[in-house]
Scaffold this active site. Sequence first.
Site, PDB file in Angstrom:
ATOM      1  N   GLY A  43      33.288 -31.966  22.622  1.00  0.00           N
ATOM      2  CA  GLY A  43      34.108 -30.885  22.101  1.00  0.00           C
ATOM      3  C   GLY A  43      34.947 -31.361  20.927  1.00  0.00           C
ATOM      4  N   SER A  46      36.591 -29.036  17.456  1.00  0.00           N
ATOM      5  CA  SER A  46      37.746 -28.141  17.300  1.00  0.00           C
ATOM      6  C   SER A  46      38.903 -28.590  18.178  1.00  0.00           C
ATOM      7  CB  SER A  46      37.361 -26.699  17.668  1.00  0.00           C
ATOM      8  OG  SER A  46      37.195 -26.598  19.066  1.00  0.00           O
ATOM      9  N   ASP A  95      25.355 -29.472  24.694  1.00  0.00           N
ATOM     10  CA  ASP A  95      25.863 -28.307  25.432  1.00  0.00           C
ATOM     11  C   ASP A  95      26.065 -28.725  26.884  1.00  0.00           C
ATOM     12  OD1 ASP A  95      26.396 -26.039  26.835  1.00  0.00           O
ATOM     13  OD2 ASP A  95      24.814 -24.832  25.921  1.00  0.00           O
ATOM     14  N   ASN A 122      36.364 -34.316  26.680  1.00  0.00           N
ATOM     15  CA  ASN A 122      37.389 -33.372  26.230  1.00  0.00           C
ATOM     16  C   ASN A 122      36.956 -31.910  26.267  1.00  0.00           C
ATOM     17  OD1 ASN A 122      39.748 -32.520  24.193  1.00  0.00           O
ATOM     18  ND2 ASN A 122      37.797 -31.866  23.302  1.00  0.00           N
ATOM     19  N   THR A 143      30.473 -26.405  33.085  1.00  0.00           N
ATOM     20  CA  THR A 143      30.856 -26.985  31.785  1.00  0.00           C
ATOM     21  C   THR A 143      31.916 -28.071  31.954  1.00  0.00           C
ATOM     22  OG1 THR A 143      30.522 -24.801  30.813  1.00  0.00           O
ATOM     23  CG2 THR A 143      31.697 -26.421  29.479  1.00  0.00           C
ATOM     24  N   TYR A 199      35.287 -14.593  43.108  1.00  0.00           N
ATOM     25  CA  TYR A 199      35.566 -15.294  41.834  1.00  0.00           C
ATOM     26  C   TYR A 199      36.926 -14.918  41.243  1.00  0.00           C
ATOM     27  CZ  TYR A 199      34.911 -17.133  37.107  1.00  0.00           C
ATOM     28  OH  TYR A 199      35.053 -17.819  35.923  1.00  0.00           O
TER      29      TYR A 199
HETATM   30  N1  LIG Z   1      45.085 -26.174  24.975  1.00  0.00           N
HETATM   31  C1  LIG Z   1      45.757 -26.340  26.089  1.00  0.00           C
HETATM   32  O1  LIG Z   1      46.846 -25.827  26.253  1.00  0.00           O
HETATM   33  C2  LIG Z   1      45.170 -27.184  27.192  1.00  0.00           C
HETATM   34  C3  LIG Z   1      45.921 -27.370  28.344  1.00  0.00           C
HETATM   35  C4  LIG Z   1      45.404 -28.137  29.373  1.00  0.00           C
HETATM   36  C5  LIG Z   1      44.154 -28.714  29.241  1.00  0.00           C
HETATM   37  N2  LIG Z   1      43.418 -28.523  28.116  1.00  0.00           N
HETATM   38  C6  LIG Z   1      42.092 -29.131  28.028  1.00  0.00           C
HETATM   39  O2  LIG Z   1      41.913 -29.764  26.776  1.00  0.00           O
HETATM   40  C7  LIG Z   1      40.531 -29.788  26.426  1.00  0.00           C
HETATM   41  C8  LIG Z   1      40.358 -29.356  24.967  1.00  0.00           C
HETATM   42  O3  LIG Z   1      40.729 -28.020  24.815  1.00  0.00           O
HETATM   43  P1  LIG Z   1      41.323 -27.362  23.491  1.00  0.00           P
HETATM   44  O4  LIG Z   1      42.634 -26.804  23.855  1.00  0.00           O
HETATM   45  O5  LIG Z   1      41.202 -28.304  22.363  1.00  0.00           O
HETATM   46  O6  LIG Z   1      40.335 -26.108  23.325  1.00  0.00           O
HETATM   47  P2  LIG Z   1      39.209 -25.771  22.259  1.00  0.00           P
HETATM   48  O7  LIG Z   1      39.760 -25.827  20.875  1.00  0.00           O
HETATM   49  O8  LIG Z   1      38.570 -24.523  22.725  1.00  0.00           O
HETATM   50  O9  LIG Z   1      38.240 -26.998  22.406  1.00  0.00           O
HETATM   51  C9  LIG Z   1      37.304 -27.097  23.442  1.00  0.00           C
HETATM   52  C10 LIG Z   1      36.038 -27.645  22.853  1.00  0.00           C
HETATM   53  O10 LIG Z   1      35.051 -27.694  23.891  1.00  0.00           O
HETATM   54  C11 LIG Z   1      33.865 -27.173  23.365  1.00  0.00           C
HETATM   55  N3  LIG Z   1      32.979 -26.635  24.383  1.00  0.00           N
HETATM   56  C12 LIG Z   1      33.158 -25.567  25.184  1.00  0.00           C
HETATM   57  N4  LIG Z   1      32.084 -25.367  25.952  1.00  0.00           N
HETATM   58  C13 LIG Z   1      31.192 -26.342  25.634  1.00  0.00           C
HETATM   59  C14 LIG Z   1      29.889 -26.662  26.066  1.00  0.00           C
HETATM   60  N5  LIG Z   1      29.245 -25.940  26.990  1.00  0.00           N
HETATM   61  N6  LIG Z   1      29.274 -27.723  25.511  1.00  0.00           N
HETATM   62  C15 LIG Z   1      29.883 -28.454  24.563  1.00  0.00           C
HETATM   63  N7  LIG Z   1      31.114 -28.198  24.104  1.00  0.00           N
HETATM   64  C16 LIG Z   1      31.763 -27.152  24.632  1.00  0.00           C
HETATM   65  C17 LIG Z   1      34.302 -26.083  22.424  1.00  0.00           C
HETATM   66  O11 LIG Z   1      33.244 -25.762  21.565  1.00  0.00           O
HETATM   67  P3  LIG Z   1      33.055 -24.240  21.015  1.00  0.00           P
HETATM   68  O12 LIG Z   1      33.967 -24.136  19.849  1.00  0.00           O
HETATM   69  O13 LIG Z   1      31.602 -24.200  20.662  1.00  0.00           O
HETATM   70  O14 LIG Z   1      33.426 -23.322  22.129  1.00  0.00           O
HETATM   71  C18 LIG Z   1      35.484 -26.747  21.747  1.00  0.00           C
HETATM   72  O15 LIG Z   1      35.068 -27.568  20.674  1.00  0.00           O
HETATM   73  C19 LIG Z   1      39.842 -28.890  27.449  1.00  0.00           C
HETATM   74  O16 LIG Z   1      39.178 -29.702  28.395  1.00  0.00           O
HETATM   75  C20 LIG Z   1      40.967 -28.134  28.097  1.00  0.00           C
HETATM   76  O17 LIG Z   1      40.680 -27.777  29.426  1.00  0.00           O
HETATM   77  C21 LIG Z   1      43.909 -27.772  27.083  1.00  0.00           C
HETATM   78  C1  LIG Z   2      35.740 -36.468  34.009  1.00  0.00           C
HETATM   79  O1  LIG Z   2      34.939 -37.543  34.438  1.00  0.00           O
HETATM   80  C2  LIG Z   2      34.201 -37.351  35.599  1.00  0.00           C
HETATM   81  C3  LIG Z   2      33.391 -38.564  35.828  1.00  0.00           C
HETATM   82  O2  LIG Z   2      34.187 -39.524  36.377  1.00  0.00           O
HETATM   83  C4  LIG Z   2      33.408 -36.083  35.543  1.00  0.00           C
HETATM   84  O3  LIG Z   2      32.793 -35.865  36.765  1.00  0.00           O
HETATM   85  C5  LIG Z   2      34.327 -34.940  35.197  1.00  0.00           C
HETATM   86  O4  LIG Z   2      33.651 -33.719  35.176  1.00  0.00           O
HETATM   87  C6  LIG Z   2      34.944 -35.219  33.866  1.00  0.00           C
HETATM   88  N1  LIG Z   2      35.645 -34.057  33.377  1.00  0.00           N
HETATM   89  C7  LIG Z   2      36.100 -33.860  32.132  1.00  0.00           C
HETATM   90  C8  LIG Z   2      36.482 -32.549  31.575  1.00  0.00           C
HETATM   91  O5  LIG Z   2      36.237 -34.743  31.406  1.00  0.00           O
END
Ligand SMILES: NC(=O)c1ccc[n+]([C@@H]2O[C@H](COP(=O)([O-])OP(=O)(O)OC[C@H]3O[C@@H](n4cnc5c(N)ncnc54)[C@H](OP(=O)(O)O)[C@@H]3O)[C@@H](O)[C@H]2O)c1
Ligand SMILES: *C1O[C@H](CO)[C@@H](O)[C@H](O)[C@H]1NC(C)=O
Length: 322
Positions: A43, A46, A95, A122, A143, A199
């Site tokens: 990821g 972005s 993906d 990430n 994902t 869900y």
């Molecule tokens: N922002 C917050 O406040 C916050 C808080 C807690 C935790 N987090 C965590 O921080 C991480 C980064 O998030 P972010 O805030 O930077 O959001 P983001 O800008 O939406 O970045 C997430 C990235 O993951 C990619 N992604 C989503 N689905 C994917 C898939 N199936 N395969 C490959 N890439 C995929 C997105 O690509 P696309 O552009 O193609 O969708 C995007 O580049 C996430 O794990 C999130 O849970 C964020």
């Molecule tokens: C973090 O790492 C574990 C492997 O130890 C993986 O199973 C898990 O899904 C990972 N998650 C993310 C968002 O990094």
Amino acid sequence: MAKVGIFTLLTGIAGPSGFGSASTAEKVTDGIDASDLTAIVTGGASGIGLETARVLALRNAHVVIAARNMEAANEAKQLILKDNETARVDALKLDLSSMKSVRAFVNNFNAQNLPLNLLINNAGVMFCPYQLSEDGIEIQFATNHLGHFLLTNLLLDKMKKTARSSGIEGRIVNLTSVAHLHTYKGGIDFNKINDEDSYSDKKAYGQSKLANLLHVNELARRLQEEGANITVNSVHPGLIMTNLFRHSGLGMRILRLLSHPLWKNVPQGAATSCYVALHPSLKGVTGKYFVDCNEFAPGKLATDTVLAKQLWDFSNKLVNSA
Ligand SMILES: NC(=O)c1ccc[n+]([C@@H]2O[C@H](COP(=O)([O-])OP(=O)(O)OC[C@H]3O[C@@H](n4cnc5c(N)ncnc54)[C@H](OP(=O)(O)O)[C@@H]3O)[C@@H](O)[C@H]2O)c1
Ligand SMILES: *C1O[C@H](CO)[C@@H](O)[C@H](O)[C@H]1NC(C)=O
Ligand SMILES: *[C@@H]1O[C@H](CO)[C@@H](O)[C@H](O)[C@H]1NC(C)=O
Ligand SMILES: *[C@@H]1O[C@H](CO)[C@@H](O)[C@H](O)[C@H]1NC(C)=O
């Protein structure tokens, strides 16, 4: 244990590490030379991932941006090259919601014969409407958790070899969230992973993020037992306005307005990932949870070792049956 809480978050006062919620990714990696390191950032096209990739490259690491959207990934690469045209940065298709794509990514990466020191898990999606992945698994679990589970397991050999031959500690950094506190009863609803009737988009996100934490702990334990020179830690980046919020509704938007002082910008949001990936003070530190660049105690379920083992076996079964 660091006492990072609302107070430090609001004031930006540094914790015991010397950094806090106001620290940026550049700040926490100031003076660190990562030129011996190769990193994958999922990821990385972005949001927090892009800033993480940019700052790792700024510290001279070789960075592979793994993204499902190759156009965005190539734009990210150009952005990094604009700062330094000799920066080592690649974009590779991944993906995470598709096990086939995860396997193809690992084959493509391995074909490049690069070492692998850092894996930044990430990528993530949040609050998605009910949907199944192409493998028939609820999309947030697929994902955020299962794709990274498979990716990490498939890359582990490469990381172990790199750590052994280079003598440099490998590090896996996992993006989780405080949302891991808000899950279905018992944490992971193993029997209803794909159930549409029960869900909840919020709880399914919390569940997938709890899964991230549990897996870090179980993997950290396994690697330690093997004596592999690889650490695994989890990170809550803070609250940062990114594309992640595309599925959040009006209620969330109002909450966001009211909670404005709690939000961080993207350079601050990438700080904890970069700190845990590069900082020398974390040598040998594994299986821990970090918020605002300081160690933090995660929720009770996240430290449940029986649940972690159960999730590991459950995930293995899902991955092998697909
Ligand atoms: N922002 C917050 O406040 C916050 C808080 C807690 C935790 N987090 C965590 O921080 C991480 C980064 O998030 P972010 O805030 O930077 O959001 P983001 O800008 O939406 O970045 C997430 C990235 O993951 C990619 N992604 C989503 N689905 C994917 C898939 N199936 N395969 C490959 N890439 C995929 C997105 O690509 P696309 O552009 O193609 O969708 C995007 O580049 C996430 O794990 C999130 O849970 C964020
Ligand atoms: C973090 O790492 C574990 C492997 O130890 C993986 O199973 C898990 O899904 C990972 N998650 C993310 C968002 O990094
Ligand atoms: C640009 O990146 C290369 C490769 O990482 C590095 O050797 C060089 O020092 C960087 N140049 C500047 C000005 O940072
Ligand atoms: C593990 O990595 C650390 C940090 O890079 C290094 O100092 C140490 O010598 C390594 N240990 C082994 C057994 O390779």
